[in-house]
Motif scaffolding. Structure first.
Motif, PDB file in Angstrom:
ATOM      1  N   ILE A   1       0.861  -1.186   0.000  1.00 56.40           N
ATOM      2  CA  ILE A   1       0.000   0.000   0.000  1.00 56.40           C
ATOM      3  C   ILE A   1       0.896   1.233   0.000  1.00 56.40           C
ATOM      4  O   ILE A   1       1.855   1.291   0.777  1.00 56.40           O
ATOM      5  N   GLU A   2       0.601   2.208  -0.853  1.00 54.99           N
ATOM      6  CA  GLU A   2       1.279   3.495  -0.792  1.00 54.99           C
ATOM      7  C   GLU A   2       0.320   4.465  -0.112  1.00 54.99           C
ATOM      8  O   GLU A   2      -0.799   4.683  -0.586  1.00 54.99           O
ATOM      9  N   VAL A   3       0.741   4.990   1.021  1.00 53.84           N
ATOM     10  CA  VAL A   3      -0.100   5.907   1.793  1.00 53.84           C
ATOM     11  C   VAL A   3       0.322   7.327   1.442  1.00 53.84           C
ATOM     12  O   VAL A   3       1.465   7.712   1.686  1.00 53.84           O
TER      13      VAL A   3
ATOM     14  N   VAL B   1      -0.279  11.418   1.846  1.00 57.10           N
ATOM     15  CA  VAL B   1      -0.898  12.495   2.618  1.00 57.10           C
ATOM     16  C   VAL B   1      -0.714  13.783   1.825  1.00 57.10           C
ATOM     17  O   VAL B   1       0.394  14.065   1.345  1.00 57.10           O
ATOM     18  N   ARG B   2      -1.806  14.545   1.677  1.00 59.03           N
ATOM     19  CA  ARG B   2      -1.748  15.782   0.904  1.00 59.03           C
ATOM     20  C   ARG B   2      -2.224  16.967   1.739  1.00 59.03           C
ATOM     21  O   ARG B   2      -3.269  16.876   2.393  1.00 59.03           O
ATOM     22  N   ASN B   3      -1.447  18.060   1.688  1.00 58.64           N
ATOM     23  CA  ASN B   3      -1.842  19.318   2.335  1.00 58.64           C
ATOM     24  C   ASN B   3      -2.271  20.361   1.309  1.00 58.64           C
ATOM     25  O   ASN B   3      -3.062  21.251   1.606  1.00 58.64           O
TER      26      ASN B   3
ATOM     27  N   ALA C   1      -1.857  18.960  -5.785  1.00 58.19           N
ATOM     28  CA  ALA C   1      -0.822  18.850  -6.821  1.00 58.19           C
ATOM     29  C   ALA C   1      -0.943  17.461  -7.441  1.00 58.19           C
ATOM     30  O   ALA C   1      -1.709  16.617  -6.956  1.00 58.19           O
ATOM     31  N   GLY C   2      -0.182  17.233  -8.498  1.00 54.38           N
ATOM     32  CA  GLY C   2      -0.048  15.899  -9.077  1.00 54.38           C
ATOM     33  C   GLY C   2      -1.371  15.251  -9.455  1.00 54.38           C
ATOM     34  O   GLY C   2      -2.250  15.874 -10.051  1.00 54.38           O
ATOM     35  N   SER C   3      -1.503  13.961  -9.056  1.00 52.63           N
ATOM     36  CA  SER C   3      -2.674  13.195  -9.497  1.00 52.63           C
ATOM     37  C   SER C   3      -3.973  13.730  -8.893  1.00 52.63           C
ATOM     38  O   SER C   3      -5.044  13.528  -9.464  1.00 52.63           O
ATOM     39  N   LEU C   4      -3.896  14.418  -7.756  1.00 54.66           N
ATOM     40  CA  LEU C   4      -5.136  14.976  -7.183  1.00 54.66           C
ATOM     41  C   LEU C   4      -5.714  16.033  -8.125  1.00 54.66           C
ATOM     42  O   LEU C   4      -6.928  16.060  -8.366  1.00 54.66           O
TER      43      LEU C   4
ATOM     44  N   GLY D   1      -0.469   0.251 -12.411  1.00 55.87           N
ATOM     45  CA  GLY D   1      -0.359   1.711 -12.348  1.00 55.87           C
ATOM     46  C   GLY D   1      -0.710   2.286 -10.984  1.00 55.87           C
ATOM     47  O   GLY D   1      -1.208   3.411 -10.893  1.00 55.87           O
ATOM     48  N   ASP D   2      -0.429   1.537  -9.897  1.00 57.40           N
ATOM     49  CA  ASP D   2      -0.678   2.018  -8.518  1.00 57.40           C
ATOM     50  C   ASP D   2      -2.068   2.658  -8.360  1.00 57.40           C
ATOM     51  O   ASP D   2      -2.189   3.841  -8.019  1.00 57.40           O
ATOM     52  N   PRO D   3      -3.163   1.913  -8.613  1.00 57.36           N
ATOM     53  CA  PRO D   3      -4.498   2.546  -8.568  1.00 57.36           C
ATOM     54  C   PRO D   3      -4.925   2.984  -7.163  1.00 57.36           C
ATOM     55  O   PRO D   3      -4.524   2.373  -6.170  1.00 57.36           O
TER      56      PRO D   3
ATOM     57  N   VAL E   1       4.030  19.864   0.472  1.00 53.11           N
ATOM     58  CA  VAL E   1       2.803  19.814  -0.335  1.00 53.11           C
ATOM     59  C   VAL E   1       2.097  18.475  -0.131  1.00 53.11           C
ATOM     60  O   VAL E   1       0.925  18.411   0.230  1.00 53.11           O
ATOM     61  N   ASP E   2       2.830  17.384  -0.365  1.00 58.90           N
ATOM     62  CA  ASP E   2       2.290  16.028  -0.163  1.00 58.90           C
ATOM     63  C   ASP E   2       3.449  15.056  -0.033  1.00 58.90           C
ATOM     64  O   ASP E   2       4.611  15.421  -0.252  1.00 58.90           O
ATOM     65  N   PHE E   3       3.165  13.831   0.335  1.00 61.57           N
ATOM     66  CA  PHE E   3       4.219  12.813   0.444  1.00 61.57           C
ATOM     67  C   PHE E   3       3.598  11.422   0.489  1.00 61.57           C
ATOM     68  O   PHE E   3       2.403  11.267   0.719  1.00 61.57           O
ATOM     69  N   LYS E   4       4.484  10.414   0.288  1.00 61.13           N
ATOM     70  CA  LYS E   4       4.067   9.011   0.276  1.00 61.13           C
ATOM     71  C   LYS E   4       4.798   8.248   1.372  1.00 61.13           C
ATOM     72  O   LYS E   4       6.010   8.433   1.561  1.00 61.13           O
ATOM     73  N   LEU E   5       4.074   7.420   2.084  1.00 61.19           N
ATOM     74  CA  LEU E   5       4.674   6.581   3.130  1.00 61.19           C
ATOM     75  C   LEU E   5       4.428   5.116   2.816  1.00 61.19           C
ATOM     76  O   LEU E   5       3.443   4.777   2.157  1.00 61.19           O
TER      77      LEU E   5
ATOM     78  N   PRO F   1      13.258  13.738  -1.100  1.00 63.53           N
ATOM     79  CA  PRO F   1      12.690  14.476  -2.238  1.00 63.53           C
ATOM     80  C   PRO F   1      12.118  13.554  -3.328  1.00 63.53           C
ATOM     81  O   PRO F   1      11.403  14.017  -4.204  1.00 63.53           O
ATOM     82  N   ASP F   2      12.425  12.246  -3.268  1.00 58.04           N
ATOM     83  CA  ASP F   2      11.794  11.289  -4.191  1.00 58.04           C
ATOM     84  C   ASP F   2      10.343  11.028  -3.810  1.00 58.04           C
ATOM     85  O   ASP F   2       9.534  10.655  -4.663  1.00 58.04           O
ATOM     86  N   THR F   3      10.043  11.149  -2.528  1.00 55.61           N
ATOM     87  CA  THR F   3       8.727  10.696  -2.038  1.00 55.61           C
ATOM     88  C   THR F   3       7.875  11.827  -1.458  1.00 55.61           C
ATOM     89  O   THR F   3       6.780  11.569  -0.948  1.00 55.61           O
ATOM     90  N   CYS F   4       8.397  13.045  -1.499  1.00 56.20           N
ATOM     91  CA  CYS F   4       7.643  14.222  -1.009  1.00 56.20           C
ATOM     92  C   CYS F   4       7.591  15.270  -2.123  1.00 56.20           C
ATOM     93  O   CYS F   4       8.526  15.361  -2.917  1.00 56.20           O
ATOM     94  N   ARG F   5       6.536  16.089  -2.150  1.00 51.14           N
ATOM     95  CA  ARG F   5       6.591  17.325  -2.941  1.00 51.14           C
ATOM     96  C   ARG F   5       6.990  18.438  -1.990  1.00 51.14           C
ATOM     97  O   ARG F   5       6.323  18.646  -0.963  1.00 51.14           O
ATOM     98  N   LEU F   6       8.080  19.114  -2.331  1.00 49.75           N
ATOM     99  CA  LEU F   6       8.665  20.137  -1.456  1.00 49.75           C
ATOM    100  C   LEU F   6       8.809  21.430  -2.241  1.00 49.75           C
ATOM    101  O   LEU F   6       9.471  21.445  -3.289  1.00 49.75           O
TER     102      LEU F   6
ATOM    103  N   PHE G   1      12.538  16.013 -12.006  1.00 49.19           N
ATOM    104  CA  PHE G   1      12.868  14.898 -12.910  1.00 49.19           C
ATOM    105  C   PHE G   1      11.635  14.498 -13.725  1.00 49.19           C
ATOM    106  O   PHE G   1      11.706  14.375 -14.954  1.00 49.19           O
ATOM    107  N   ARG G   2      10.483  14.327 -13.017  1.00 51.13           N
ATOM    108  CA  ARG G   2       9.262  13.894 -13.721  1.00 51.13           C
ATOM    109  C   ARG G   2       8.905  14.840 -14.856  1.00 51.13           C
ATOM    110  O   ARG G   2       8.508  14.421 -15.932  1.00 51.13           O
ATOM    111  N   ARG G   3       9.060  16.167 -14.587  1.00 51.38           N
ATOM    112  CA  ARG G   3       8.583  17.168 -15.549  1.00 51.38           C
ATOM    113  C   ARG G   3       9.714  17.833 -16.333  1.00 51.38           C
ATOM    114  O   ARG G   3       9.507  18.872 -16.947  1.00 51.38           O
TER     115      ARG G   3
HETATM  116  P1  TMP Z   1       0.744  11.824  -6.975  1.00 49.26           P
HETATM  117  O1  TMP Z   1       0.234  13.220  -6.927  1.00 49.26           O
HETATM  118  O2  TMP Z   1       1.467  11.481  -8.253  1.00 49.26           O
HETATM  119  O3  TMP Z   1      -0.312  10.816  -6.622  1.00 49.26           O
HETATM  120  O4  TMP Z   1       1.876  11.711  -5.815  1.00 49.26           O
HETATM  121  C1  TMP Z   1       1.587  12.041  -4.493  1.00 49.26           C
HETATM  122  C2  TMP Z   1       2.863  11.994  -3.658  1.00 49.26           C
HETATM  123  O5  TMP Z   1       3.367  10.678  -3.552  1.00 49.26           O
HETATM  124  C3  TMP Z   1       4.015  12.835  -4.218  1.00 49.26           C
HETATM  125  O6  TMP Z   1       4.707  13.439  -3.122  1.00 49.26           O
HETATM  126  C4  TMP Z   1       4.926  11.835  -4.878  1.00 49.26           C
HETATM  127  C5  TMP Z   1       4.701  10.597  -4.075  1.00 49.26           C
HETATM  128  N1  TMP Z   1       4.777   9.388  -4.880  1.00 49.26           N
HETATM  129  C6  TMP Z   1       5.749   8.435  -4.603  1.00 49.26           C
HETATM  130  O7  TMP Z   1       6.563   8.609  -3.709  1.00 49.26           O
HETATM  131  N2  TMP Z   1       5.754   7.303  -5.357  1.00 49.26           N
HETATM  132  C7  TMP Z   1       4.870   7.060  -6.343  1.00 49.26           C
HETATM  133  O8  TMP Z   1       4.938   6.014  -6.983  1.00 49.26           O
HETATM  134  C8  TMP Z   1       3.869   8.051  -6.618  1.00 49.26           C
HETATM  135  C9  TMP Z   1       2.856   7.852  -7.717  1.00 49.26           C
HETATM  136  C10 TMP Z   1       3.865   9.189  -5.856  1.00 49.26           C
END
Ligand code: TMP
Length: 240
Positions: free
Chosen positions: A89-91, A93-95, A98-101, A128-130, A174-178, A196-201, A219-221
Protein backbone atom coordinates in the motif's frame (compact mmCIF):
# COMPACT_ATOMS: atom_id res chain seq x y z
CA UNK A 1 29.21 -17.68 8.25
CA UNK A 2 27.21 -14.49 7.76
CA UNK A 3 25.16 -14.15 4.58
CA UNK A 4 25.41 -10.67 3.08
CA UNK A 5 23.68 -11.61 -0.17
CA UNK A 6 21.23 -9.45 -2.08
CA UNK A 7 17.66 -10.02 -0.92
CA UNK A 8 15.80 -7.67 -3.24
CA UNK A 9 16.50 -4.89 -5.72
CA UNK A 10 13.87 -2.18 -6.08
CA UNK A 11 13.80 0.94 -8.23
CA UNK A 12 15.65 3.15 -5.73
CA UNK A 13 17.24 0.73 -3.24
CA UNK A 14 18.97 -2.64 -2.93
CA UNK A 15 18.29 -4.68 0.22
CA UNK A 16 21.03 -6.98 1.51
CA UNK A 17 20.80 -9.67 4.18
CA UNK A 18 23.08 -9.29 7.22
CA UNK A 19 24.26 -11.91 9.72
CA UNK A 20 21.07 -11.19 11.71
CA UNK A 21 17.75 -12.27 10.10
CA UNK A 22 15.97 -9.36 11.88
CA UNK A 23 18.27 -6.75 10.26
CA UNK A 24 18.72 -5.74 6.61
CA UNK A 25 21.07 -3.29 4.91
CA UNK A 26 19.44 -0.83 2.47
CA UNK A 27 21.72 0.61 -0.20
CA UNK A 28 20.24 3.78 -1.74
CA UNK A 29 20.83 4.03 -5.51
CA UNK A 30 21.25 7.08 -7.77
CA UNK A 31 18.73 5.53 -10.22
CA UNK A 32 15.52 7.51 -10.69
CA UNK A 33 12.24 6.36 -12.16
CA UNK A 34 8.86 8.00 -12.65
CA UNK A 35 5.42 7.07 -13.95
CA UNK A 36 5.73 3.47 -12.71
CA UNK A 37 9.21 3.08 -14.16
CA UNK A 38 8.19 4.15 -17.68
CA UNK A 39 10.67 7.01 -17.33
CA UNK A 40 14.19 6.10 -16.17
CA UNK A 41 17.29 8.11 -15.39
CA UNK A 42 19.84 8.85 -12.74
CA UNK A 43 20.31 11.74 -10.31
CA UNK A 44 23.92 12.34 -9.25
CA UNK A 45 24.49 11.59 -5.53
CA UNK A 46 20.79 10.88 -4.99
CA UNK A 47 21.58 7.74 -2.98
CA UNK A 48 23.68 9.64 -0.47
CA UNK A 49 21.29 12.61 -0.36
CA UNK A 50 18.09 10.58 0.12
CA UNK A 51 19.69 8.24 2.67
CA UNK A 52 21.03 11.20 4.68
CA UNK A 53 17.68 13.04 4.62
CA UNK A 54 15.68 9.89 5.45
CA UNK A 55 18.04 8.96 8.28
CA UNK A 56 17.64 12.34 9.94
CA UNK A 57 13.84 12.28 9.53
CA UNK A 58 13.51 8.72 10.88
CA UNK A 59 15.70 9.62 13.89
CA UNK A 60 13.52 12.65 14.64
CA UNK A 61 10.28 10.72 14.11
CA UNK A 62 11.50 8.01 16.53
CA UNK A 63 12.28 10.77 19.05
CA UNK A 64 8.66 11.88 18.61
CA UNK A 65 7.22 8.44 19.36
CA UNK A 66 6.77 7.10 15.79
CA UNK A 67 8.08 3.54 15.40
CA UNK A 68 10.19 3.15 12.24
CA UNK A 69 12.34 0.44 10.63
CA UNK A 70 15.44 2.68 10.96
CA UNK A 71 18.39 1.44 13.04
CA UNK A 72 21.39 3.50 11.90
CA UNK A 73 23.35 4.66 8.86
CA UNK A 74 26.75 2.92 8.61
CA UNK A 75 27.67 4.77 5.37
CA UNK A 76 26.24 7.91 3.71
CA UNK A 77 24.17 5.89 1.21
CA UNK A 78 23.42 2.94 3.51
CA UNK A 79 20.83 2.39 6.20
CA UNK A 80 20.51 -0.57 8.56
CA UNK A 81 16.84 -1.34 8.99
CA UNK A 82 14.66 -3.81 10.84
CA UNK A 83 13.44 -6.56 8.50
CA UNK A 84 9.73 -6.00 7.80
CA UNK A 85 7.10 -7.38 5.47
CA UNK A 86 6.07 -4.30 3.48
CA UNK A 87 2.30 -3.85 3.10
CA UNK A 88 1.57 -3.40 -0.64
CA UNK A 89 0.00 0.00 0.00
CA UNK A 90 1.28 3.50 -0.79
CA UNK A 91 -0.10 5.91 1.79
CA UNK A 92 -0.25 9.45 0.43
CA UNK A 93 -0.90 12.50 2.62
CA UNK A 94 -1.75 15.78 0.90
CA UNK A 95 -1.84 19.32 2.33
CA UNK A 96 -1.94 21.20 -0.98
CA UNK A 97 -3.43 20.06 -4.30
CA UNK A 98 -0.82 18.85 -6.82
CA UNK A 99 -0.05 15.90 -9.08
CA UNK A 100 -2.67 13.19 -9.50
CA UNK A 101 -5.14 14.98 -7.18
CA UNK A 102 -5.31 17.90 -9.63
CA UNK A 103 -5.46 15.57 -12.63
CA UNK A 104 -8.29 13.47 -11.16
CA UNK A 105 -10.41 16.17 -9.47
CA UNK A 106 -9.78 19.33 -11.47
CA UNK A 107 -8.64 21.16 -8.33
CA UNK A 108 -6.23 23.98 -9.18
CA UNK A 109 -2.54 23.35 -8.45
CA UNK A 110 -1.64 24.96 -5.13
CA UNK A 111 -5.13 24.88 -3.58
CA UNK A 112 -4.65 24.59 0.20
CA UNK A 113 -6.80 21.70 1.45
CA UNK A 114 -9.15 22.44 4.39
CA UNK A 115 -7.71 19.37 6.16
CA UNK A 116 -5.00 16.87 5.24
CA UNK A 117 -6.17 14.19 2.82
CA UNK A 118 -5.01 10.61 3.51
CA UNK A 119 -5.21 8.26 0.52
CA UNK A 120 -4.32 4.60 -0.08
CA UNK A 121 -2.95 3.34 -3.40
CA UNK A 122 -2.31 -0.27 -4.41
CA UNK A 123 1.50 -0.66 -4.76
CA UNK A 124 1.53 -2.43 -8.12
CA UNK A 125 3.43 -0.93 -11.08
CA UNK A 126 1.72 -3.18 -13.67
CA UNK A 127 -1.69 -1.88 -12.58
CA UNK A 128 -0.36 1.71 -12.35
CA UNK A 129 -0.68 2.02 -8.52
CA UNK A 130 -4.50 2.55 -8.57
CA UNK A 131 -6.32 4.52 -5.86
CA UNK A 132 -8.02 2.18 -3.38
CA UNK A 133 -11.40 2.54 -1.70
CA UNK A 134 -11.88 1.20 1.87
CA UNK A 135 -13.96 -1.68 0.45
CA UNK A 136 -11.29 -2.55 -2.14
CA UNK A 137 -8.67 -2.59 0.65
CA UNK A 138 -10.78 -5.17 2.48
CA UNK A 139 -11.65 -7.10 -0.71
CA UNK A 140 -7.97 -7.48 -1.61
CA UNK A 141 -7.07 -8.21 2.05
CA UNK A 142 -4.24 -5.65 1.75
CA UNK A 143 -4.59 -4.64 5.42
CA UNK A 144 -7.00 -5.27 8.28
CA UNK A 145 -9.47 -2.53 9.28
CA UNK A 146 -7.47 -2.09 12.49
CA UNK A 147 -4.24 -1.64 10.49
CA UNK A 148 -5.94 0.90 8.20
CA UNK A 149 -7.09 2.89 11.27
CA UNK A 150 -3.60 2.77 12.82
CA UNK A 151 -1.95 3.78 9.53
CA UNK A 152 -4.35 6.71 9.06
CA UNK A 153 -3.71 7.93 12.61
CA UNK A 154 0.08 7.54 12.18
CA UNK A 155 0.07 9.22 8.75
CA UNK A 156 -1.66 12.32 10.19
CA UNK A 157 0.74 12.42 13.15
CA UNK A 158 3.74 12.07 10.81
CA UNK A 159 2.29 14.84 8.60
CA UNK A 160 2.07 17.23 11.58
CA UNK A 161 5.69 16.52 12.49
CA UNK A 162 6.96 16.76 8.90
CA UNK A 163 5.10 20.01 8.18
CA UNK A 164 6.89 21.61 11.13
CA UNK A 165 10.24 20.08 10.18
CA UNK A 166 10.12 21.25 6.56
CA UNK A 167 8.93 24.69 7.62
CA UNK A 168 12.16 25.03 9.62
CA UNK A 169 13.93 24.37 6.29
CA UNK A 170 11.91 27.16 4.67
CA UNK A 171 10.10 24.50 2.64
CA UNK A 172 6.35 23.85 2.22
CA UNK A 173 5.35 20.18 2.48
CA UNK A 174 2.80 19.81 -0.33
CA UNK A 175 2.29 16.03 -0.16
CA UNK A 176 4.22 12.81 0.44
CA UNK A 177 4.07 9.01 0.28
CA UNK A 178 4.67 6.58 3.13
CA UNK A 179 5.07 2.82 3.28
CA UNK A 180 4.53 0.65 6.33
CA UNK A 181 5.71 -2.85 7.20
CA UNK A 182 5.16 -5.54 9.83
CA UNK A 183 8.13 -6.85 11.85
CA UNK A 184 8.48 -10.43 13.14
CA UNK A 185 6.20 -9.51 16.10
CA UNK A 186 3.55 -8.16 13.67
CA UNK A 187 4.32 -4.65 14.91
CA UNK A 188 3.50 -1.86 12.43
CA UNK A 189 6.61 0.18 11.54
CA UNK A 190 7.09 3.16 9.23
CA UNK A 191 9.43 1.89 6.48
CA UNK A 192 10.94 2.78 3.08
CA UNK A 193 12.23 6.38 2.91
CA UNK A 194 11.17 10.01 3.26
CA UNK A 195 13.07 12.14 0.75
CA UNK A 196 12.69 14.48 -2.24
CA UNK A 197 11.79 11.29 -4.19
CA UNK A 198 8.73 10.70 -2.04
CA UNK A 199 7.64 14.22 -1.01
CA UNK A 200 6.59 17.32 -2.94
CA UNK A 201 8.66 20.14 -1.46
CA UNK A 202 8.26 23.79 -2.45
CA UNK A 203 10.76 26.52 -1.58
CA UNK A 204 8.84 29.04 0.56
CA UNK A 205 11.03 31.87 -0.79
CA UNK A 206 10.00 31.21 -4.44
CA UNK A 207 6.60 32.06 -5.94
CA UNK A 208 7.36 30.83 -9.44
CA UNK A 209 5.60 27.44 -9.91
CA UNK A 210 8.68 25.88 -11.55
CA UNK A 211 11.48 27.55 -9.60
CA UNK A 212 9.92 26.59 -6.24
CA UNK A 213 10.03 22.82 -6.98
CA UNK A 214 12.76 21.06 -4.91
CA UNK A 215 11.70 17.42 -5.39
CA UNK A 216 11.37 14.61 -7.94
CA UNK A 217 8.88 16.66 -9.97
CA UNK A 218 12.02 18.34 -11.43
CA UNK A 219 12.87 14.90 -12.91
CA UNK A 220 9.26 13.89 -13.72
CA UNK A 221 8.58 17.17 -15.55
CA UNK A 222 12.09 17.77 -17.01
CA UNK A 223 12.52 21.04 -15.11
CA UNK A 224 16.36 20.78 -14.97
CA UNK A 225 18.69 21.54 -12.02
CA UNK A 226 17.65 18.30 -10.33
CA UNK A 227 20.95 17.62 -8.51
CA UNK A 228 21.14 21.21 -7.25
CA UNK A 229 17.63 21.04 -5.84
CA UNK A 230 18.28 17.72 -4.02
CA UNK A 231 21.60 19.07 -2.65
CA UNK A 232 19.88 22.25 -1.46
CA UNK A 233 17.22 20.21 0.37
CA UNK A 234 19.98 18.18 2.11
CA UNK A 235 21.91 21.33 3.12
CA UNK A 236 18.78 22.81 4.69
CA UNK A 237 17.94 19.53 6.47
CA UNK A 238 21.43 19.31 7.94
CA UNK A 239 21.03 22.82 9.45
CA UNK A 240 17.88 21.90 11.45
P1 TMP B 1 0.74 11.82 -6.98
O1 TMP B 1 0.23 13.22 -6.93
O2 TMP B 1 1.47 11.48 -8.25
O3 TMP B 1 -0.31 10.82 -6.62
O4 TMP B 1 1.88 11.71 -5.81
C1 TMP B 1 1.59 12.04 -4.49
C2 TMP B 1 2.86 11.99 -3.66
O5 TMP B 1 3.37 10.68 -3.55
C3 TMP B 1 4.01 12.83 -4.22
O6 TMP B 1 4.71 13.44 -3.12
C4 TMP B 1 4.93 11.83 -4.88
C5 TMP B 1 4.70 10.60 -4.07
N1 TMP B 1 4.78 9.39 -4.88
C6 TMP B 1 5.75 8.43 -4.60
O7 TMP B 1 6.56 8.61 -3.71
N2 TMP B 1 5.75 7.30 -5.36
C7 TMP B 1 4.87 7.06 -6.34
O8 TMP B 1 4.94 6.01 -6.98
C8 TMP B 1 3.87 8.05 -6.62
C9 TMP B 1 2.86 7.85 -7.72
C10 TMP B 1 3.86 9.19 -5.86
Amino acid sequence: MSDNSKLYEGKAKILYRTGDPEILLADFKDDATAFNAQKRGSIQNKGIINCSISSKLFEQLEANGIKTHYIDSPAPNQMRVKAVKILPIEVVVRNIAAGSLCQQTGLTLGTVLAKPLVEFYYKNDELGDPLLTPDRLQLMKLATEEQVDSITHLALKINKFLQGFWQQCNITLVDFKLEFGLDSQQQLLLADEISPDTCRLWDIAQDDPNLRVMDKDRFRRDLGNIENAYQEVLQRVLKV
